[in-house]
Design an enzyme around this catalytic site. Structure first.
Site, short mmCIF file in Angstrom:
data_model
loop_
_atom_site.label_atom_id
_atom_site.label_comp_id
_atom_site.label_asym_id
_atom_site.label_seq_id
_atom_site.Cartn_x
_atom_site.Cartn_y
_atom_site.Cartn_z
N VAL A 1 -0.82 6.38 4.83
CA VAL A 1 0.02 5.79 5.87
C VAL A 1 1.27 5.13 5.27
O VAL A 1 2.40 5.52 5.54
CB VAL A 1 -0.79 4.79 6.72
CG1 VAL A 1 0.13 3.99 7.63
CG2 VAL A 1 -1.84 5.53 7.55
N GLY A 2 1.05 4.10 4.42
CA GLY A 2 2.18 3.37 3.84
C GLY A 2 3.04 4.27 2.97
O GLY A 2 4.28 4.19 2.99
N GLU B 1 -14.50 1.62 6.93
CA GLU B 1 -14.13 0.57 7.88
C GLU B 1 -15.16 0.50 9.01
O GLU B 1 -14.82 0.58 10.18
CB GLU B 1 -12.74 0.86 8.46
CG GLU B 1 -11.60 0.70 7.46
CD GLU B 1 -10.23 0.92 8.08
OE1 GLU B 1 -9.34 0.08 7.84
OE2 GLU B 1 -10.04 1.89 8.82
N LYS C 1 -5.52 3.74 20.84
CA LYS C 1 -5.90 4.35 19.56
C LYS C 1 -7.33 3.98 19.19
O LYS C 1 -8.09 4.80 18.71
CB LYS C 1 -4.94 3.95 18.44
CG LYS C 1 -5.33 4.69 17.16
CD LYS C 1 -4.52 4.36 15.93
CE LYS C 1 -5.13 5.13 14.75
NZ LYS C 1 -4.62 4.73 13.46
N GLY D 1 0.81 -1.21 0.00
CA GLY D 1 0.00 0.00 0.00
C GLY D 1 0.84 1.25 0.00
O GLY D 1 1.85 1.33 0.71
N GLY E 1 -0.78 4.44 0.27
CA GLY E 1 -1.75 5.49 0.59
C GLY E 1 -1.13 6.48 1.56
O GLY E 1 0.10 6.63 1.62
#
Lengths: 315, 308
Positions: free
Chosen positions: B9-10, B266, B183, B5, B7
């Site tokens: 984050v990655g 999600e 979190k 990924g 996106g």
């Protein structure tokens, strides 16, 4: 009998148009832009019960004519203050004001302004919308108005005459023997539908797709019912069964008109339909957890609408 | 090191690691791979804009095995992500998932064995721009560690060193399970409320009952964490609550941005699973229930192509 209708929007336009078609003496009290459109295009009705283009009498504020026997109030609740000012000159000693608004809160304000004897109870059950070009689009199989004396006494002559005109015009409903109960019955349905459709941002069918969608809808109906019962107007088991079955039809594409308004970015009757139900619940000591979160949702919508959008996602 | 990924984050994390000289490969879908090969990974950040040209692999040619495999996908893409990385996972590989919630661990443990699966999470604010650029907007922390709280394996120690070299905040965490719960408690509350209310934190707390609803929802999430033996500390909880009830705050859960674009959400991973754990523990979670119903109604409407 002379009838003044405040507004030639969806409900006022449809009801007034049908009354006039059947020979009633109807005048629409409108704003200048609407009057120009009515004079240019006529009152355009599109309906499975028959399309019509009608030449109608309209009047502007300050030039209302009258006095009138009946003043039909078909504005939205958030326009009530300006509506009261608009009709005031047309309300004479022998005038009866028939409000066709949702909820109940407007009745106290009408009584305060015009006196209890001039204000009766009334409501509309018509699936209508106004098209962008001002045509009245009637989509429901029914088109009813319901009215009556708020104390349940025998109807005054003006209401009897209005009942006759309604029947002649082919509208459903008419005089109701217990209009206050009918107002509560409609409000229970409307408040539940508006609260749940807006809170979930979906049709009845979409809500029922959620694991607990049906349970939440049924809890919301019960919250409203308890408020009605505290006011001495419990709809009874049979009335409740009708409401429940109506609100729990799998696959239904039905949604509260408030959701349509909200998704167009329009004004919504949040305070009148949901907020006032909560206020009455609080006074009666009735818990309304579903209405509470729905009202918060509507208040967030109104705040966003007021500032014109939402910030960029920040996390 | 392989990152699935690219996106927010990655992409952000991997771009910073690449720029610091760490040996990183990105496993991407064909379309995203072609874009990154053509334009590089473009990062726009208050900490400085930059572009890197990282190593890119696609399914069927992943290479490896890798010492570290980072999963930076959304929860609803977990199954396809597992299939994609499986050939890159060898006997000594460590998988570091950066997903929200807790539900993915059971799936990963089952497929790769719990010994290969470390804990991890990201606190990176950002989104992808229209041309695939990474619009980084604030925090840039990652956190990872052994789920059993033991001393970290060599691969995680090296990942920690790489992060420090790249100037990434966080890194090895001695109690990653607690950090995951901390979190999730925050995210469960903010995602539930921003989604169900369709507004920012500031919009919500400006309503009659908004701040109370926020506090109640946070308490519902806290109680679930406590039942799992991972109640956030008072200090952490106070920090979360202050953030979630701050008047005028423009903070908003990214799930709302996804909804307003008509995208996948999600819902089950962040809210549904929290609600299920509340139920299993016999805890009342009325606001999570409303929020999950809202999200499921959204998904039903999205599935029938009727979003406005």
């Amino acid at each position: 009998m002379k009838i003044l209708i405040l507004g030639a929007g969806a409900i006022g336009g449809y009801v007034g148009g049908r009354l006039q078609q059947s020979g009633a003496d109807v005048t629409f009290l409108v704003r200048p832009a609407r009057q120009q459109a009515l004079q240019r295009d006529g009152l355009v009705i599109k309906s499975k019960k028959g399309d019509a283009v009608l030449k109608v009498k309209s009047a502007l504020g300050g030039n209302e004519g009258g006095p009138y026997d009946i003043v039909l109030l078909t504005c939205k609740a958030y326009d009530l203050d300006s509506a009261l000012d608009a009709i005031a000159p047309a309300v004479g000693a022998g005038t009866t004001v028939v409000p066709l608004l949702n909820g109940m809160n407007h009745i106290d304000r009408l009584v305060a302004r015009f006196g209890a004897d001039k204000v009766v109870g009334g409501l509309a059950r018509v699936g209508v919308a106004l098209s962008p070009d001002g045509a009245v689009l009637h989509t429901s199989p029914f088109a009813a108005i319901s009215f009556g004396e708020r104390d349940g006494s025998a109807p005054r002559p003006a209401l009897v005459a209005l009942d006759a005109a309604v029947k002649k015009a082919g509208l459903d409903g008419g005089l109701h023997g217990n209009i206050v109960q009918d107002l509560w019955d409609k409000w229970i349905m409307l408040c539940t539908l508006a609260a749940t459709c807006c809170l979930m941002r979906g049709t009845s069918g979409d809500i029922l797709e959620a694991d607990e969608g049906q349970a939440i809808v049924l809890e919301a109906v019960d919250e409203c019912r308890k408020v009605a019962a505290a006011a001495g107007c419990d709809p009874g088991e049979k009335g409740m069964a009708n409401v429940r079955s109506y609100l729990t039809q799998k696959g239904s594409r039905f949604a509260a008109s408030m959701l349509h308004d909200l998704e167009k970015g329009g004004m919504v009757e949040a305070d009148h339909v949901v907020g006032d139900m909560i206020a009455r619940a609080k006074k009666a000591g009735v818990a309304t957890p579903t209405l509470r979160i729905a009202y918060a949702h509507l208040q967030v919508y109104l705040a966003r609408r007021a500032r014109g959008g939402i910030g960029k996602p920040a996390m | 090191m392989l990152i699935l990924g690219a996106g927010a984050v990655g992409g952000y994390w991997g771009a910073r690691l690449t720029r610091a000289g760490v040996d990183v490969a990105f496993l991407l879908r064909e379309k995203r791979a072609a874009q990154v090969k053509a334009d590089g990974l473009v990062v726009k950040s208050p900490k400085g804009d930059f572009t890197v040209s990282p190593k890119v692999v696609t399914e069927g040619g992943v290479g490896g095995p890798y010492d570290v495999v980072v999963l930076a996908c959304k929860g609803y893409d977990l199954e396809s992500a597992i299939e994609a990385v499986a050939p890159a996972v060898g006997p000594d590989s460590t998988i570091v998932p950066m997903l929200n919630g807790h539900g993915h661990f059971a799936v990963l443990d089952e497929r790769f064995g719990a010994a290969r699966v470390a804990g991890g999470l990201a606190r990176i604010s950002g989104m992808l721009g229209p041309d695939g650029e990474i619009l980084h907007s604030g925090a840039s922390g990652v956190s990872f560690g052994e789920r059993d709280g033991k001393a970290p394996r060599q691969a995680l120690v090296e990942l920690d060193a790489a992060c420090k070299q790249a100037g990434i905040d966080g890194g090895l965490h001695p109690d990653i399970n607690q950090d995951l719960w901390d979190k999730w408690v925050m995210l469960g509350a903010i995602a539930s409320m921003c989604a169900a209310m369709r507004g920012t934190v500031g919009d919500i707390v400006a309503t009659d009952d908004g701040a109370a609803l926020m506090r109640e929802t946070l308490e519902e999430c806290r109680a679930v964490a406590a039942h799992a033996g991972h109640a956030p500390s008072d200090k952490v909880l106070a920090g979360i609550q202050a953030g979630l009830t701050q008047p005028g705050s423009k903070a908003v859960a990214s799930i709302l941005g996804d909804m307003e674009k008509g995208g996948a959400v999600e819902a089950r991973h962040i809210v549904g699973d929290m609600l299920a754990r509340a139920r299993a523990a016999g805890l009342a979670a009325p606001n999570l229930r409303f929020a999950y119903a809202h999200l499921q109604a959204y998904e039903a409407r999205r599935a029938r192509g009727a979003l406005k």
